[in-house]
Motif scaffolding. Structure first.
Motif, PDB file in Angstrom:
ATOM      1  N   PHE A 233       0.840  -1.196   0.000  1.00 37.41           N
ATOM      2  CA  PHE A 233       0.000   0.000   0.000  1.00 37.41           C
ATOM      3  C   PHE A 233       0.875   1.246   0.000  1.00 37.41           C
ATOM      4  O   PHE A 233       1.938   1.270   0.630  1.00 37.41           O
ATOM      5  CB  PHE A 233      -0.915   0.023   1.233  1.00 37.41           C
ATOM      6  CG  PHE A 233      -1.982  -1.042   1.212  1.00 37.41           C
ATOM      7  CD1 PHE A 233      -3.224  -0.787   0.661  1.00 37.41           C
ATOM      8  CD2 PHE A 233      -1.727  -2.307   1.726  1.00 37.41           C
ATOM      9  CE1 PHE A 233      -4.214  -1.774   0.639  1.00 37.41           C
ATOM     10  CE2 PHE A 233      -2.695  -3.297   1.706  1.00 37.41           C
ATOM     11  CZ  PHE A 233      -3.945  -3.023   1.157  1.00 37.41           C
ATOM     12  N   GLU A 235       0.205   5.242   0.660  1.00 39.13           N
ATOM     13  CA  GLU A 235      -0.746   6.266   1.099  1.00 39.13           C
ATOM     14  C   GLU A 235      -2.188   5.735   1.044  1.00 39.13           C
ATOM     15  O   GLU A 235      -3.108   6.402   0.572  1.00 39.13           O
ATOM     16  CB  GLU A 235      -0.589   7.535   0.261  1.00 39.13           C
ATOM     17  CG  GLU A 235       0.799   8.158   0.426  1.00 39.13           C
ATOM     18  CD  GLU A 235       0.975   9.421  -0.396  1.00 39.13           C
ATOM     19  OE1 GLU A 235       0.330   9.539  -1.453  1.00 39.13           O
ATOM     20  OE2 GLU A 235       1.768  10.290   0.014  1.00 39.13           O
ATOM     21  N   ARG A 237      -3.399   3.344  -0.752  1.00 42.73           N
ATOM     22  CA  ARG A 237      -3.823   2.793  -2.039  1.00 42.73           C
ATOM     23  C   ARG A 237      -3.115   1.468  -2.292  1.00 42.73           C
ATOM     24  O   ARG A 237      -1.884   1.376  -2.160  1.00 42.73           O
ATOM     25  CB  ARG A 237      -3.498   3.774  -3.156  1.00 42.73           C
ATOM     26  CG  ARG A 237      -4.140   3.437  -4.475  1.00 42.73           C
ATOM     27  CD  ARG A 237      -3.810   4.496  -5.498  1.00 42.73           C
ATOM     28  NE  ARG A 237      -4.570   4.325  -6.720  1.00 42.73           N
ATOM     29  CZ  ARG A 237      -4.349   5.009  -7.829  1.00 42.73           C
ATOM     30  NH1 ARG A 237      -3.385   5.920  -7.861  1.00 42.73           N
ATOM     31  NH2 ARG A 237      -5.081   4.786  -8.909  1.00 42.73           N
ATOM     32  N   LYS A 238      -3.877   0.437  -2.685  1.00 48.23           N
ATOM     33  CA  LYS A 238      -3.294  -0.881  -2.925  1.00 48.23           C
ATOM     34  C   LYS A 238      -2.504  -0.881  -4.226  1.00 48.23           C
ATOM     35  O   LYS A 238      -2.985  -0.423  -5.260  1.00 48.23           O
ATOM     36  CB  LYS A 238      -4.400  -1.941  -2.987  1.00 48.23           C
ATOM     37  CG  LYS A 238      -3.882  -3.378  -3.116  1.00 48.23           C
ATOM     38  CD  LYS A 238      -5.034  -4.375  -3.112  1.00 48.23           C
ATOM     39  CE  LYS A 238      -4.537  -5.808  -3.223  1.00 48.23           C
ATOM     40  NZ  LYS A 238      -5.653  -6.785  -3.215  1.00 48.23           N
ATOM     41  N   ALA A 278      -1.525   0.000  -9.834  1.00 48.28           N
ATOM     42  CA  ALA A 278      -2.352   0.611  -8.802  1.00 48.28           C
ATOM     43  C   ALA A 278      -3.768   0.075  -8.943  1.00 48.28           C
ATOM     44  O   ALA A 278      -4.251  -0.154 -10.050  1.00 48.28           O
ATOM     45  CB  ALA A 278      -2.344   2.126  -8.948  1.00 48.28           C
ATOM     46  N   GLU A 279      -4.407  -0.173  -7.824  1.00 45.20           N
ATOM     47  CA  GLU A 279      -5.748  -0.758  -7.848  1.00 45.20           C
ATOM     48  C   GLU A 279      -6.678   0.060  -8.728  1.00 45.20           C
ATOM     49  O   GLU A 279      -6.744   1.286  -8.623  1.00 45.20           O
ATOM     50  CB  GLU A 279      -6.302  -0.852  -6.426  1.00 45.20           C
ATOM     51  CG  GLU A 279      -7.579  -1.657  -6.319  1.00 45.20           C
ATOM     52  CD  GLU A 279      -7.953  -1.941  -4.886  1.00 45.20           C
ATOM     53  OE1 GLU A 279      -8.467  -3.047  -4.611  1.00 45.20           O
ATOM     54  OE2 GLU A 279      -7.742  -1.069  -4.022  1.00 45.20           O
ATOM     55  N   GLU A 281      -6.362   0.404 -11.969  1.00 42.32           N
ATOM     56  CA  GLU A 281      -5.669   0.916 -13.143  1.00 42.32           C
ATOM     57  C   GLU A 281      -4.970  -0.228 -13.878  1.00 42.32           C
ATOM     58  O   GLU A 281      -4.957  -1.360 -13.429  1.00 42.32           O
ATOM     59  CB  GLU A 281      -4.646   1.994 -12.736  1.00 42.32           C
ATOM     60  CG  GLU A 281      -5.287   3.214 -12.095  1.00 42.32           C
ATOM     61  CD  GLU A 281      -4.269   4.299 -11.775  1.00 42.32           C
ATOM     62  OE1 GLU A 281      -3.087   4.144 -12.161  1.00 42.32           O
ATOM     63  OE2 GLU A 281      -4.656   5.297 -11.135  1.00 42.32           O
TER      64      GLU A 281
END
Length: 302
Positions: A233, A235, A237-238, A278-279, A281
């Motif tokens: 992760f 910040e 965000r996975k 990024a999750e 994307e």
């Protein structure tokens, strides 16, 4: 020689295919329905069976109606090739010459679930395929034959799985004529010399940055495509990490020290992340992602 085969996945497909090439009389195949939540990248056992006119069921072989059907066929041999259900002792006792399982490791090492992934994650340099008699305890019966394969440091679990699949076919090609003739060896398995591992869930791919760069690299290559992937992760965000490489250097665990290449601190050494996602994307080259991430940011566990 009447056979019943329980099979799924590429190992199931290729081993059933090899039996048919050898002229085996397969009377019935048990397989699985594909799960809508799983990426189906492997070949269909059901399609292979139907192409050869073999009845194919997706019901559990342990269900009463299935057991009754097995009893009517009265097979000489029963095979399990990457079939996902444990087969009960009452079924194992039916075949005249025994019930055998093809396991994706060099037994007795890596008994249990997803042995290829575990071998890569643990940094092993070899694994294999083993044909053994089934007993009530998983992957514990007498060994008939086994074949080793090398695990290169650059191999992903997918690479190793393909090697194990070829080793499995080699084992079946050697062993089936001996089993049919009643001359196949039976080597008692010494479980004390081996190991057992359970299944893995997608959540088990969480990266622990306090581990060494090599250990994290092994996790990444052990669960990368077509598996669910290692993740961290940033910040909140996975971030899925699909490709990486361990390099020399030091920094605080999880700390981004460079954007091009994207270098991250670990408990020992640095990890160069080469592609990530990024999750929500698309997967991208890490340098492109890192261009917007200044040094000093830190990957975390949540």
């Amino acid at each position: 020689m009447k056979l019943i085969v329980c099979a799924y996945h590429n190992v199931g497909y290729r081993c059933l295919e090899e039996l048919l090439k050898q002229g085996a009389e397969v009377r019935l195949v048990f397989t699985h329905e594909d799960s809508p939540t799983e990426e189906i990248w492997f070949r269909s056992v059901r399609e292979l069976a139907e192409r050869h006119g073999i009845p194919c069921l997706t019901t559990d072989i342990n269900e009463p109606a299935s057991v009754a059907r097995v009893r009517v066929i009265a097979p000489d041999l029963l095979f399990s090739f990457y079939y996902r259900n444990m087969i009960r002792p009452e079924v194992l006792a039916i075949p005249r010459l025994g019930a055998l399982n093809l396991h994706g490791s060099y037994l007795p090492g890596y008994r249990g679930r997803v042995p290829v992934n575990w071998a890569v994650i643990n940094g092993e340099t070899e694994t294999g395929a083993t044909l053994h008699h089934m007993v009530a305890k998983p992957d514990a019966g007498d060994i008939v034959d086994r074949e080793k394969v090398a695990i290169e440091f650059t191999d992903t679990a997918f690479d190793v799985f393909n090697k194990v699949t070829e080793a499995a076919v080699t084992v079946i090609a050697r062993s089936y004529p001996l089993l049919a003739a009643g001359t196949a060896p039976r080597i008692p398995m010494n479980l004390a010399e081996g190991s057992y591992f359970g299944g893995r869930r997608p959540a088990d791919g969480l990266i622990d940055w306090t581990k060494s760069a090599v250990q994290i690299y092994n996790l990444v290559r052990g669960v990368t495509h077509p598996y669910p992937g290692a993740f961290t992760f940033l910040e909140g965000r996975k971030i899925l990490v699909w490709r990486a490489w361990p390099v020399e250097g030091s920094a605080a665990p999880g700390m981004i020290v460079s954007g091009n290449p994207l270098l991250v601190g670990t408990g020992e050494g640095l990890l160069e992340i080469r592609s990530l996602q990024a999750e929500g994307e698309e997967e991208v080259e890490a340098a492109r992602f890192a261009a917007a991430q200044p040094a000093g940011k830190r990957f975390a566990n949540s």
